[in-house]
Design a protein around this motif. Structure first.
Motif, short mmCIF file in Angstrom:
data_model
loop_
_atom_site.label_atom_id
_atom_site.label_comp_id
_atom_site.label_asym_id
_atom_site.label_seq_id
_atom_site.Cartn_x
_atom_site.Cartn_y
_atom_site.Cartn_z
N GLY A 1 0.83 -1.19 0.00
CA GLY A 1 0.00 0.00 0.00
C GLY A 1 0.86 1.25 0.00
N THR A 2 0.58 2.18 -0.91
CA THR A 2 1.42 3.38 -1.03
C THR A 2 1.18 4.35 0.13
OG1 THR A 2 -0.27 4.43 -2.43
CG2 THR A 2 1.48 3.20 -3.53
N LYS A 3 0.06 4.24 0.83
CA LYS A 3 -0.22 5.17 1.93
C LYS A 3 0.31 4.65 3.25
CE LYS A 3 -3.94 7.85 4.11
NZ LYS A 3 -5.40 8.16 4.08
N ASP A 4 -0.04 3.41 3.59
CA ASP A 4 0.46 2.86 4.86
C ASP A 4 1.86 2.29 4.73
OD1 ASP A 4 0.06 0.53 3.43
OD2 ASP A 4 -1.40 -0.34 4.82
N GLN A 5 2.36 2.18 3.49
CA GLN A 5 3.71 1.71 3.21
C GLN A 5 4.03 0.40 3.95
OE1 GLN A 5 6.33 5.04 4.05
NE2 GLN A 5 5.76 6.09 2.16
N ASP A 6 3.06 -0.46 3.91
CA ASP A 6 3.20 -1.74 4.60
C ASP A 6 3.14 -2.87 3.56
OD1 ASP A 6 3.46 -3.63 6.58
OD2 ASP A 6 1.32 -3.67 7.05
N VAL A 7 3.97 -3.87 3.75
CA VAL A 7 3.99 -5.04 2.87
C VAL A 7 3.08 -6.12 3.46
CG1 VAL A 7 5.39 -6.86 1.83
CG2 VAL A 7 6.30 -4.53 2.04
N LYS A 8 2.17 -6.61 2.66
CA LYS A 8 1.31 -7.72 3.07
C LYS A 8 1.69 -8.95 2.25
CE LYS A 8 -1.20 -3.80 3.79
NZ LYS A 8 -0.96 -2.48 3.14
N PHE A 9 1.47 -10.11 2.79
CA PHE A 9 1.86 -11.32 2.04
C PHE A 9 1.08 -12.51 2.56
CE2 PHE A 9 4.67 -10.84 5.66
CZ PHE A 9 4.72 -12.11 6.22
N GLY A 10 1.09 -13.56 1.76
CA GLY A 10 0.45 -14.82 2.14
C GLY A 10 1.11 -15.96 1.40
N THR A 11 1.04 -17.14 1.97
CA THR A 11 1.59 -18.34 1.34
C THR A 11 0.75 -19.54 1.73
OG1 THR A 11 3.59 -19.67 1.04
CG2 THR A 11 3.18 -18.78 3.24
N SER A 12 0.70 -20.53 0.86
CA SER A 12 -0.10 -21.72 1.14
C SER A 12 0.51 -22.94 0.49
CB SER A 12 -1.54 -21.53 0.64
OG SER A 12 -1.56 -21.38 -0.76
N VAL A 13 0.27 -24.09 1.10
CA VAL A 13 0.68 -25.38 0.57
C VAL A 13 -0.49 -26.34 0.73
CG1 VAL A 13 2.28 -27.32 0.71
CG2 VAL A 13 3.08 -24.99 1.21
N ASP A 14 -0.93 -26.95 -0.39
CA ASP A 14 -2.01 -27.92 -0.35
C ASP A 14 -1.50 -29.23 -0.95
OD1 ASP A 14 -4.57 -26.20 0.37
OD2 ASP A 14 -3.40 -25.06 -1.08
N PHE A 15 -2.06 -30.34 -0.44
CA PHE A 15 -1.64 -31.66 -0.91
C PHE A 15 -2.87 -32.52 -1.13
CE2 PHE A 15 -0.21 -36.08 -0.13
CZ PHE A 15 0.72 -36.18 -1.15
N ILE A 16 -2.95 -33.13 -2.33
CA ILE A 16 -4.07 -34.01 -2.66
C ILE A 16 -3.69 -35.44 -2.26
CG2 ILE A 16 -5.54 -34.89 -4.51
CD1 ILE A 16 -4.88 -32.29 -6.05
N LEU A 17 -4.34 -35.96 -1.24
CA LEU A 17 -4.04 -37.30 -0.76
C LEU A 17 -4.71 -38.37 -1.61
CD1 LEU A 17 -4.08 -35.31 1.94
CD2 LEU A 17 -3.71 -37.48 3.09
N SER A 18 -5.91 -38.08 -2.12
CA SER A 18 -6.63 -39.06 -2.93
C SER A 18 -7.57 -38.34 -3.88
CB SER A 18 -7.44 -40.01 -2.03
OG SER A 18 -8.28 -40.84 -2.81
N ARG A 19 -7.66 -38.85 -5.11
CA ARG A 19 -8.59 -38.28 -6.08
C ARG A 19 -9.87 -39.10 -6.17
NH1 ARG A 19 -6.40 -34.46 -9.66
NH2 ARG A 19 -4.16 -34.13 -9.40
N LYS A 20 -9.81 -40.37 -5.83
CA LYS A 20 -10.99 -41.22 -5.94
C LYS A 20 -12.07 -40.78 -4.96
CE LYS A 20 -12.46 -46.03 -6.16
NZ LYS A 20 -12.06 -47.45 -6.05
N ASN A 21 -11.79 -40.83 -3.67
CA ASN A 21 -12.62 -40.17 -2.67
C ASN A 21 -11.86 -38.92 -2.30
OD1 ASN A 21 -14.68 -42.14 -2.49
ND2 ASN A 21 -13.38 -43.40 -1.18
N TRP A 22 -12.19 -37.82 -2.95
CA TRP A 22 -11.33 -36.63 -2.91
C TRP A 22 -10.94 -36.29 -1.48
CZ3 TRP A 22 -9.12 -34.03 -6.93
CH2 TRP A 22 -8.41 -32.87 -6.58
N THR A 23 -9.63 -36.29 -1.25
CA THR A 23 -9.09 -35.97 0.07
C THR A 23 -7.93 -35.02 -0.12
OG1 THR A 23 -9.66 -38.20 0.81
CG2 THR A 23 -8.19 -36.92 2.22
N GLU A 24 -7.96 -33.89 0.57
CA GLU A 24 -6.87 -32.92 0.48
C GLU A 24 -6.61 -32.31 1.85
OE1 GLU A 24 -7.66 -29.09 -1.43
OE2 GLU A 24 -9.74 -29.73 -1.73
#
Length: 839
Positions: free
Chosen positions: A495-518
């Motif tokens: 943000g140019t006014k508050d001059q603050d850096v915001k961020f986010g990160t994520s990790v997802d893992f698909i354990l099974s596609r048959k009976n969808w599990t993540e």
């Protein structure tokens, strides 16, 4: 004398030869096709000029006619096409392949004769309706058949702008070399072709369907997962039952010519009392909508004389109907008679869907669907768990074996159809085509795909508000090209006014596609707003609304810095039933005056929350689809009118990871789409919640208002942000899409194809005494609880303005004088705008 006798004998012989010649049969065979699409014209009339002799083309457009005398010509005609006459030669066996040009011609008005005249078609239609229950395939206990489906999607009517592009020229030159053009030599670019062979099963009580896909063959530009496509293009999606009062197609409900209210929707004309089709004597009846803008068909039905059952139908949705982008929908169907006294089932179905240019610089699309069913078995009893899985795909479904297809297709592919597979492969390799596909993905999903990562979402890239100033955001997530199990994501914002850096990160893992599990874990450091901490089940799906909540004077919504860590596990326990467990820890560091009585003692100004949440969702009729190229769960709802139930339980964990409070929350949501026939479609969402604990007001249910100009169906659109809160509440929102009702009948207005829409929102809520004290101790807020009266707002509007705009006019009916120190007087009337694409 002898000479005279010879002359008489000669004359007699000449006359006999003439008699014999004229008695020889002339056989006419051929095929009637559409000049543009080259599809068969089903049930076309072939009439011999100057006689009452004639016949009809069959479902595949073929005909056979025998003449005992030489005639001048035959005339071929069919509703929706220009008649065409063809000369007959003296050759004994002739092949006449005739192409008919489509026209905008529709049935003429029914002429009403003298007083007392009764339309002869009405008596037959009354009998059709009287026998309807017994002739409806749904009256069978069950049925099954082997089904073959072929779907082709082509781009047609390409704009001049597209025709000038090099990659289009190259693709069309390939199409021309392979003879893939229409009868007028107009350019056609094949995009997709699929063939599927499956076993389809239906059970009446309780109603259930199942399809086992045995083999599939697909190829398409931008369509890579053959297994997923097979589940979306099989026989399950080509079921058309005209015995229903309304036939659903393209998200709309069209009145059936066999509807119980047939006389209110259609005009009928008895064309032939003794039409013989494939050896069956039928009543041939043509029909057309009473109002051209109605969602109704134009066409012809053939009703069997023996039992008043539908034997054949040819039905078309004309361009005058109140539809967007769609120029034509045509359905042709032929039924197959099975056992005596049993309903007939569809044997062959052909569907044509033509979509016009979305913009002046784009192209139209032509979808052609052909289905053939055989080996029908009725009234079998299936095991109790037989319909547990709605769609299944055999392990060897995608095995490449041309010999198998040659043996199992009900008819062989034409040379042009065989060439389509080759052309699609060639076009896919053109770099510019891939660029266009990535651009389309950006518009639809909000992400730009670049190799292994997708950049976006586009809507969140920029915003401006009085806290951050200009906010710039860049984000990404990996796709299936990176890994089919791991999904990595993240973003940076400044943000140019508050001059603050915001961020986010994520990790997802698909354990099974048959009976969808993540499972997954994420961390975010960013601004949030107390006004958006609602437990609303649906508002976050409205990406446009969510993006606009970053604009404007957001400090009024109580902005705070938030660090949040969330871990979750989600699994489809069985069909239609999904369970999710998540645990999160988040902090509220306010940029406004905030205080609460800290359970550990004293007054605190910063809040830390640790909570465990269990979410259960039951969606009857929902079927998970298997895909190896899409890294997210895909669920297909076979019955869109089935309700969806979602229950959440949240437990606050005091002391865990610094959590300040122990509390409980219970909430429930039920949503459902309603098919209301001539009234259109409605949708409601009912929510209820209860918080039995004493908590600071950010942890109450802060009911979602809307002070943006964007209409949000999942918010209270004239409620201000941060206006009301509750710890026990019940709400109901309802939207009714009236389609063309009323506006289709108004002069001038009906030409715009506008549609009425109605809305209503109702909210009951209350706050316990202890939680009221927590609110009133914070003098800097204007938040209030609801009294004994409900909050009510109602609206009306017009959608389909320029095909994609919607304008809602909303009235606030209660709490019209709810003043507060932050926002002043409420708006008791508002106009909201939204964009949507509805056919």
């Amino acid at each position: 004398m002898v000479f005279e006798v010879k002359i008489l004998v000669f004359v007699f012989l000449i006359s006999m030869v003439g008699e014999l010649a004229s008695a020889q049969k002339i056989t006419l065979t051929g095929k009637i096709t559409d000049a543009n699409t080259k599809d068969p014209v089903t049930y076309a009339t072939i009439a011999v000029k100057g006689t009452s002799v004639g016949t009809h083309s069959d479902f595949d457009g073929n005909f056979h006619l025998e003449l005992t005398r030489i005639k001048d010509s035959v005339t071929i005609s069919s509703i929706g096409y220009q008649p065409k006459s063809v000369l007959i030669s003296s050759t004994l066996v002739q092949t006449l392949n005739v192409q008919l040009q489509p026209s905008s011609q529709i049935l003429q008005e029914v002429r009403i004769g003298p007083k007392g005249y009764v339309n002869p078609a009405w008596a037959i239609m009354k009998e059709v309706i009287r026998h309807k229950a017994g002739n409806d395939p749904r009256s069978l206990q069950s049925y099954e058949y082997e089904s073959y489906s072929r779907i082709e999607l082509d781009a047609n009517h390409l704009s001049e702008k597209l025709l000038r592009k090099k990659f289009i020229k190259k693709a069309l030159s390939l199409a021309d070399s392979l003879k893939i053009t229409d009868a007028d030599k107009m350019p056609v670019l094949p995009l997709f072709l699929s063939e599927t062979i499956s076993d389809f099963f239906y059970q009446g009580k309780p109603e259930a369907k199942r399809e086992d896909i045995r083999r599939t063959k697909t190829n398409g530009i931008g369509f890579e997962d053959g297994t997923l496509l097979a589940q979306l293009t099989g026989s399950s999606f080509q079921q058309y039952n005209f015995y229903k009062n309304f036939v659903s197609a393209a998200g709309k409900d069209f009145a059936s010519p066999l509807s119980d209210s047939w006389k209110g929707w259609y005009d009928y004309e008895l064309d032939n009392r003794n039409a013989v089709v494939n050896g069956k004597t039928c009543y041939q009846i043509s029909f057309k909508p009473k109002r051209p803008q109605d969602l109704a068909f134009t066409g012809t039905i053939w009703i069997a004389v023996e039992n008043y059952a539908l034997y054949q139908i040819k039905a078309t949705i004309e361009p005058s109907a109140n539809l967007n982008f769609i120029h034509q929908i045509a359905v042709q169907q032929q039924m197959e008679s099975g056992k005596p006294d049993e309903p007939w089932l569809p044997q062959k179905t052909r569907i044509l869907l033509e979509v016009g240019q979305l913009t002046s610089g784009s192209s139209g699309f032509l979808a052609k669907i052909y289905t053939v069913n055989k080996n029908t078995i009725s009234n079998r009893v299936y095991p109790p768990d037989f319909f547990k899985n709605t769609i299944s795909v055999a392990d060897n479904a995608q095995t490449k074996d041309e010999r198998y297809w040659d043996m199992n297709r009900p008819d062989s592919l034409t040379l042009a159809e065989k060439s389509v597979y080759h052309l699609i492969d060639t076009v896919k390799s053109i770099p510019t085509v891939r660029n266009y596909l990535m651009a389309a993905d950006l518009l639809i999903n909000g992400y730009y795909r670049e190799g292994d990562i997708s950049i976006g979402p586009l809507l969140n890239s920029y915003s401006y508000n009085n806290v951050e100033g200009n906010r710039i955001r860049v984000g990404f997530k990996t796709n299936s090209s990176f890994n089919k199990k791991w999904i990595l994501g993240g973003y940076l914002a400044y943000g140019t006014k508050d001059q603050d850096v915001k961020f986010g990160t994520s990790v997802d893992f698909i354990l099974s596609r048959k009976n969808w599990t993540e499972a997954g874990i994420s961390f975010t450091h960013d601004l949030n707003q107390v006004a958006l901490l609602s437990d609303s089940y649906l508002y976050q799906r409205n990406n446009l609304f969510s993006a606009f909540t970053r604009f404007g004077k957001i400090d009024r919504r109580k902005v705070f810095d938030q660090d949040i860590v969330t871990a979750y596990l989600k699994r489809d326990l069985f069909k239609g039933f999904t369970e999710k467990v998540s645990i999160s820890n988040w902090s509220l560091d306010p940029q406004f005056l905030f205080q609460f009585n800290d359970p550990k003692g004293g007054i605190s100004h910063q809040l830390v929350v640790s909570e465990l949440q269990l979410e259960t969702q039951w969606s009857p009729g929902s079927q998970p689809l298997l895909s190896e190229t899409v890294n997210r769960a895909i669920h297909l709802k076979s019955n869109i009118t089935a309700p969806v139930f979602t229950f959440r339980y949240t437990l606050g964990l005091k002391g865990a990871l610094g959590g300040d409070f122990s509390y409980q929350k219970f909430s429930l949501n039920v949503s459902q789409t309603l098919k209301l026939g001539g009234l259109g479609r409605g949708k409601y969402s009912f929510s209820a919640g209860y918080i039995p604990s004493t908590v600071p007001y950010p942890l109450l249910e802060n009911h979602l208002g809307n002070q943006t100009f964007i209409y949000n169906p999942n918010a209270f659109n004239l409620m201000r942000f941060f206006e009301f809160a509750s710890d026990k509440y019940a709400s109901l929102s309802y939207t009714q899409h009236f389609e063309g009702l009323l506006l289709n009948s108004l002069p001038l207005i009906k030409n715009f194809k506008w549609r009425l829409v109605g809305t209503a929102n109702l909210l009951y809520g209350d706050i316990s005494r202890n939680n009221k004290i927590n609110i009133f101790d914070n003098q800097s807020i204007a938040l209030k609880g609801l009294s004994n009266n409900p909050y009510i707002e109602a609206g009306y509007g017009v959608e389909n303005i320029f095909k994609f705009l919607r304008v809602d006019f909303i009235h606030r009916l209660t709490y019209r004088d709810n003043l507060n120190s932050v926002n002043g007087s409420p708006k008791n009337f508002g106009i909201k705008i939204s964009a949507q694409i509805r056919l």
